[in-house]
Write an enzyme that holds these catalytic residues in place. Structure first.
Site, PDB file in Angstrom:
ATOM      1  N   GLU A  19      -3.142  -4.778  -3.058  1.00 53.69           N
ATOM      2  CA  GLU A  19      -3.645  -5.461  -4.290  1.00 53.69           C
ATOM      3  C   GLU A  19      -3.795  -4.633  -5.656  1.00 53.69           C
ATOM      4  OE1 GLU A  19      -6.046  -6.398  -0.382  1.00 53.69           O
ATOM      5  OE2 GLU A  19      -5.256  -4.766  -1.409  1.00 53.69           O
ATOM      6  N   HIS A  51      -3.764   0.594  -2.984  1.00 51.42           N
ATOM      7  CA  HIS A  51      -4.001  -0.504  -1.915  1.00 51.42           C
ATOM      8  C   HIS A  51      -2.802  -1.369  -2.569  1.00 51.42           C
ATOM      9  CE1 HIS A  51      -8.028   0.682   0.080  1.00 51.42           C
ATOM     10  NE2 HIS A  51      -7.395   1.664  -0.482  1.00 51.42           N
ATOM     11  N   ASN A  80       0.854  -1.264   0.031  1.00 53.98           N
ATOM     12  CA  ASN A  80       0.000   0.086   0.094  1.00 53.98           C
ATOM     13  C   ASN A  80       0.644   1.236   0.235  1.00 53.98           C
ATOM     14  OD1 ASN A  80       0.882  -0.849   2.525  1.00 53.98           O
ATOM     15  ND2 ASN A  80      -0.797   0.495   3.369  1.00 53.98           N
ATOM     16  N   GLN A  81       0.447   2.303  -0.650  1.00 56.61           N
ATOM     17  CA  GLN A  81       0.978   3.391  -0.778  1.00 56.61           C
ATOM     18  C   GLN A  81       0.394   4.661  -0.553  1.00 56.61           C
ATOM     19  OE1 GLN A  81       4.403   3.530  -1.826  1.00 56.61           O
ATOM     20  NE2 GLN A  81       4.145   1.137  -1.920  1.00 56.61           N
ATOM     21  N   GLU A  82       0.626   5.494   0.412  1.00 52.70           N
ATOM     22  CA  GLU A  82      -0.192   6.650   0.927  1.00 52.70           C
ATOM     23  C   GLU A  82       0.596   7.876   0.658  1.00 52.70           C
ATOM     24  OE1 GLU A  82      -1.895   4.065   4.854  1.00 52.70           O
ATOM     25  OE2 GLU A  82      -0.675   5.902   5.096  1.00 52.70           O
ATOM     26  N   CYS A  85     -10.064  -5.255   0.879  1.00 53.99           N
ATOM     27  CA  CYS A  85     -11.351  -4.345   1.174  1.00 53.99           C
ATOM     28  C   CYS A  85     -12.399  -4.465   0.093  1.00 53.99           C
ATOM     29  CB  CYS A  85     -10.943  -2.823   1.543  1.00 53.99           C
ATOM     30  SG  CYS A  85     -10.209  -2.063   0.156  1.00 53.99           S
ATOM     31  N   CYS A 111     -10.841  -2.999  -3.148  1.00 60.02           N
ATOM     32  CA  CYS A 111     -10.000  -3.908  -3.895  1.00 60.02           C
ATOM     33  C   CYS A 111     -10.723  -4.978  -4.518  1.00 60.02           C
ATOM     34  CB  CYS A 111      -8.961  -4.197  -2.947  1.00 60.02           C
ATOM     35  SG  CYS A 111      -7.772  -2.961  -2.495  1.00 60.02           S
TER      36      CYS A 111
END
Length: 258
Positions: free
Chosen positions: A76, A74, A61-63, A101, A104
């Site tokens: 996935e 996300h 995951n990349q924020e 989630c 995804c």
């Protein structure tokens, strides 16, 4: 594992017992999660996608602290993005360190093929996670139909090539983005649409994700070139977005002929 062009390539023998293959796939989740960027949540998620070729593609995951929450990618989605950039045309399974989630699950339906979700040592079909998925008819194209390893001489050509490989069966938009980092590394991203629209990924998100998965998230963006046409463009937002995460980047937008 084997090495190809200086990068580690993970290759599994998919002719063996499925349970053994999936156990090996899940063993890469800790490694995948190490590529996570989580300045907002602190919650790391790893994903490992298994292609029909036997190759494994890791995602995390990349924020982006300076951007709206809906720019989060996300794990996935990151793994699918990596598989697409690697030229994979079909995925067999996706191992995850946390339950996918709903966002995804909806995104993964764009693969339009059976997919096993491997979680906590158990493999279940994606259809069991999302038994009544929303779907729009899109003429048979799927998320990996245009999967390809993009090669071009410069950022302009790379951005145009990325746009041509967009997955946009719902709006017809072609959108590609090429980035060059301060150290000279180059990454290209494409638009990936979802029939539910919101789980879609912009060309900026996919390019930033590939940069992060390559271990270059801290390598500043020096230049960005966008090439696109269609009713859902990124270009009007791009300067403002990059100003938050790459304030010194030189930005250009190229027109595409319909």
């Amino acid at each position: 594992m084997e090495r190809n062009g200086g990068k580690t390539v993970i290759q599994l023998d998919v002719s063996r017992d499925k349970a053994c293959v999936y156990a090996e796939l899940a063993a890469f989740l800790d490694e995948a999660a190490r590529a996570a960027r989580t300045p907002l949540s602190g919650f790391r998620v790893g994903a490992a996608a298994l292609g029909n070729s036997g190759r494994v593609y890791l995602g995390a995951n990349q924020e982006f602290a300076a951007l709206p929450l809906n720019f989060t990618v996300h794990a996935e989605q990151a793994a699918v993005t990596a598989a697409r950039a690697g030229g994979e045309t079909r995925l067999i399974a996706l191992a995850v360190s946390a339950a996918p989630c709903g966002y995804c699950r909806q995104f993964l339906t764009e693969l339009k093929a059976p997919l096993d979700i491997v979680l906590n040592g158990e493999a279940r079909p994606l259809a069991e996670y999302l038994p009544h998925a929303f779907a729009l008819e899109s003429g048979g194209e799927n998320l990996l139909t245009r999967a390809a390893v993009l090669k071009a001489a410069g950022l302009d050509e790379l951005a145009r090539a990325a746009a041509a490989h967009s997955y946009a069966p719902y709006t017809g938009t072609r959108s590609g983005l090429a980035l060059r980092t301060a150290s000279g590394r180059v990454y290209a991203g494409w638009l990936l649409e979802s029939g539910a629209y919101n789980p879609s990924l912009t060309a900026l998100q996919t390019a930033l994700t590939l940069r992060a998965l390559d271990g270059a998230a801290d390598d500043p963006i020096a230049a960005a070139v966008s090439a696109e046409t269609g009713p859902a463009p990124l270009a009007p937002l791009l300067p403002a977005l990059l100003a938050r995460i790459a304030p010194r980047a030189a930005i250009r937008t190229l027109p595409l002929n319909d």
